[in-house]
Scaffold this motif. Sequence first.
Motif, PDB file in Angstrom:
ATOM      1  N   ALA A  97     -24.204 -10.036 -18.448  1.00  0.00           N
ATOM      2  CA  ALA A  97     -23.738 -10.924 -20.441  1.00  0.00           C
ATOM      3  C   ALA A  97     -23.293  -9.787 -21.288  1.00  0.00           C
ATOM      4  CB  ALA A  97     -25.400 -11.472 -20.796  1.00  0.00           C
ATOM      5  N   TYR A 135     -17.771 -17.153 -16.296  1.00  0.00           N
ATOM      6  CA  TYR A 135     -19.255 -17.038 -17.618  1.00  0.00           C
ATOM      7  C   TYR A 135     -19.160 -18.449 -17.545  1.00  0.00           C
ATOM      8  CZ  TYR A 135     -17.378 -11.715 -18.655  1.00  0.00           C
ATOM      9  OH  TYR A 135     -17.480 -10.772 -17.758  1.00  0.00           O
ATOM     10  N   LEU A 140     -22.994 -15.426 -19.453  1.00  0.00           N
ATOM     11  CA  LEU A 140     -23.633 -15.454 -18.628  1.00  0.00           C
ATOM     12  C   LEU A 140     -22.933 -14.903 -17.906  1.00  0.00           C
ATOM     13  CD1 LEU A 140     -27.312 -16.538 -18.659  1.00  0.00           C
ATOM     14  CD2 LEU A 140     -26.610 -14.219 -19.405  1.00  0.00           C
TER      15      LEU A 140
END
Length: 832
Positions: free
Chosen positions: A473, A442, A452
Amino acid sequence: MKNFFPVFLFLLLPILAVAQTRVGGMVVDQDGEAVPFANIVFAGSTEGTISNDNGRFYLESETRYDSLVVSFIGYERLTLPLTRPNMLDLEIVLQESNEQLDEVVVYVGKQSKKNNPAIDILRKIWEKRRVNGLRKFKQYTYDEYEKVEFDLNTIDSALIQSRLFKGMEFVFEDLDTSRITGKTYLPIFLNEKFSRVYGDNQLGEERKDVLGNKNSGFSNNQAIIAFVQDLYSQYDVYENYLKFFDKSFTSPLSTTGIDTYNYVLADSAYLGDKWCYNIIYYPRRRNELTFKGDFWVNDSTFALVNINLQLTRSANLNWVKELYIEQDFELLSDSVFLLKRDYMLTDFALNKKEKSRGVYGKRTTVYDNYQFDVERPAAFYKGETDPFDPRIFERDNGFWEQNRLESLNQDELGIYSLLDTLKTVPRFKSYYNLVSILGSGYVEIDKWNLDLGDIYSVVGFNDAEGWRFRGGARTYFGQNDPWRLEGYMAYGFRDKKVKYGISGKWLLDRKMRLIVSGGNRRDIEQLGLNLTATTDVLGRSVASGAVLTVGNNDRLTNLNLTTFNLQAEPFKNLRLGFGASLRTMRSALPDAFSLDYLDPDAPGGISSEIKQLDIITSLIYTPGRQTIGYGVERREVNENYSTLYIQYTRGLQGFLESDFDYTKIQASYSRPWQLGGFGRMFTTLEVGRTSGAVPLGLLNVVPGNQTLFSIYNTFPNLNFYEFVTDVYVAGHLEHNFNGRLFSRIPLIRKWNLREIVGLRGVWGQLSEENQLLNSPANIPLRAPDKQIYYEYSLGIGNIFKIFRIDFNFRGNYLDLPEARPFSVTGTFGFHF
C-alpha cells in the motif's frame, strides 16, 4: 506502447457541430477498379481530401457547396453537382484521359525520378527550407493555443443499447461525424493550453511560458495527462523524418523522399494573390512508415502554403488505424509564410478493419501574434515560468475568451459539464476505476487516501521461498503529494517467513527538488542482475520471483537494507544525490550458494555474513527528459533522452560494525538513436572499478539472466554469478529496424513483423587479493579477462502485435562448465 491502457479510459462520452456539406463514397475507373489517391475538392475552394488505398473518401465542410471536383493524373477531371447537403454513398467513375496537362508530363503508377517537374520543385523546397518561416529572423515571439480532444468513435445503435452504457444513455443525445473518416463520434476529454513562445535563432535557444491550462474529465489522473503529453510531440514537416509514437516516418519533404514517394505535379493556381503549385505524393512501397497526400507550395519562395498527410493503411504501426495531419501557413509579408494552424487526428483501434470501434485523438494548435527581432539576454531563455503554478490551472472564463485563438463550439464547451455529471454515475465510476487500476497497478481507496498494490507483484516464485505472495500500500492524496509513505509485506510458503519493506520520501524544496528519503527492507533478492548494487528499498528484480527459469535459480541472498538519501536538482535534468546505506547480506540457500569469505576474527576463520555501511554520492544527467507534476514523485512523459550516471561509493569499516573499507567508482551512459527510416537503436556503455579487498556480495557481478524474459542490459546466456569482477567495461547495443527488412519480403510483409538485432560484450578483471579473500565460496569466481565475452541476438518483434522472441547466441567462453551456447527469451507488451 507506453501507457497503452489509459487510451481505453477515453472510451466513454458528446459533441455537436452541424456541417453544411458532407460527401463520401468511392472513386473507381471505367472497369469498376478503385482509384487510390484521387484528389477530391469542393469546387471553388481549397477544402479537399484524397481517396484512400481502396478508393474510399469522406469530406465535409461548414460551408454549403453545390459541386465537387474529382481528378487524378491520367483521368478526365469530373465536376459532380451536389443536389443535397449530405451525399455519403457516391460512386464516382473517372474516365481515362487522352490529353496531357499543359506543360506537365502525365505519369501513372510509379513515377520516374528523371524529368519530373514535381521533383524539380521538391529540390527547390530543400534549398529554401533553412531560410523559410521563423528561420529568417534573429529572434521571434508568438502566441500558441493548443486544444487536445479524445472521442469515442463508430457510435451505432448496438453500442448505444449495450449493457456497457446502461444508465449513461444521455451522453448519446448529440453526436457528430468526422470530416476525415466519416464516422460518428462522441467527445470524452478536452484540454486547452495557452502559451507564449520566445526564440533566438542566433543563440539556438527557445523558451515557452505556459500561461493557462484547462482540463476536463481526468485532470487529476497523472497517468492520462502524461500519456496525452507524450502522444503529441512537436514536429516540423520540413525535417527529413517526423517522429510519432516512437517511430520515424519519412516526411514527404525529406531529402530521401525521392526514394520513398512518387510525386506528381497535379495543378497550379492562385491562392490569394500568390501563384502556387499543387503536388500529390504517395508511397513507392507498402508496409513502410509513410504518408500519402498533397501540398501547395509558392512558386517564388518555395515555402509551403498548406499540406496534408494521411497515414497509409499498410504502414507498420500498431493500434493506429488513421493518422491525418493538416497544416496551413499564412503570408506574413510579401515573401514570408508562417505556420498558422496545425491539425492532427489519430484513430486508435485494436485493428484496422473499416467498422472497428476506437478512440479519436485530435490536437489543434493555432499560432498568432508573431513579433520579430526583439533581442533578449541569454539568461532570459534559462528562466521559464513554472508550468505547475496553481494559478495557471485557475484561469477564469475571461482569460480563455481573450486568449482562445480558435473558439470552441457549443459541444466542446459542453464537455466540461458533461464529465462532471458522468462522475456521479456509479457505472462510469466503476469503468474509470477499472482502467485506472490496470494502468497504474494500484487500487484506489479514496476515503483513506490510500492505494493498494501494486497488483502486478502479488505472486512470485523462487527456489528459496517457493510460492510467494505479496501485498502492499501507499499513501495517495493526489498526484502532486509533497510526501509519500509506501510499504509491503510478503510471505514464502517454502521457507515460511514473512518479509517486508517500508519507505518514505518528502519534498522539502519544490524549486530545487530537494527530497529526503529513507526506508528499510528485509527480503530475499536475486542480486547481480545489475552491475550497480541496489539501493532501492522497495524495488525487486524480475529474476527474484520469476516462475519460469533456466537451470537452478538458487543463488539468492537474504538482504536487510536500510537507506537514507538526499537528492536535489539544482539545474533542470541534473540530479545530485548524497546518502548512506547499511546492508546485511547472507545466502538464502547456503548449501547451493555461499557468500563465505576469509575472516581471521571469526570462529573458524570464515564469515558467512556481510555487514556494510556505505556512503554514496551520485550524479544523474538526463538532457531532454520531460516530466509532469511537481510533487515528490513526478512522471516521465518521453523516452528519447540520454542518461549519464556517475556513482562514487565509500565503504566505511568499523562504524556500526561495518566490515570493509573500500571505494568504488561506476559510470554509465545510455542513449537512444533515431535513425530515420532505418529504425531505432539503443546503446549503453558501463565502466567501474572497486579498490580494496571485498567479499563476493560487494563485488561487481556481470548480470546474467536465467529467466525466459528478454531483459536489456543483461546477458541471457550467462548464469547468475558466472562472471565476477572488480574492474569492468561493458557495452550493450540493440537495434529495432521497425520492419524495414521484412516489409520487402512479399510472403511475410503483410504480417508487419519487426526485426531486432543485439550485440553485448563485457571485459573485466578480478584481483588475486579478492580471489584469495573469497576462496571459501562454494561457486567458482572468474572474470572475462582473457578476451571480451560477447553475445549476439536476432529477434522478431510485433508477433500478433504483442509478442517478441529473441534467439541469443554465446560468442565465446564455451568451454566453461554449464556454459549455455544458445537461449531463447521473449517478452510481450503493447507497442505502437
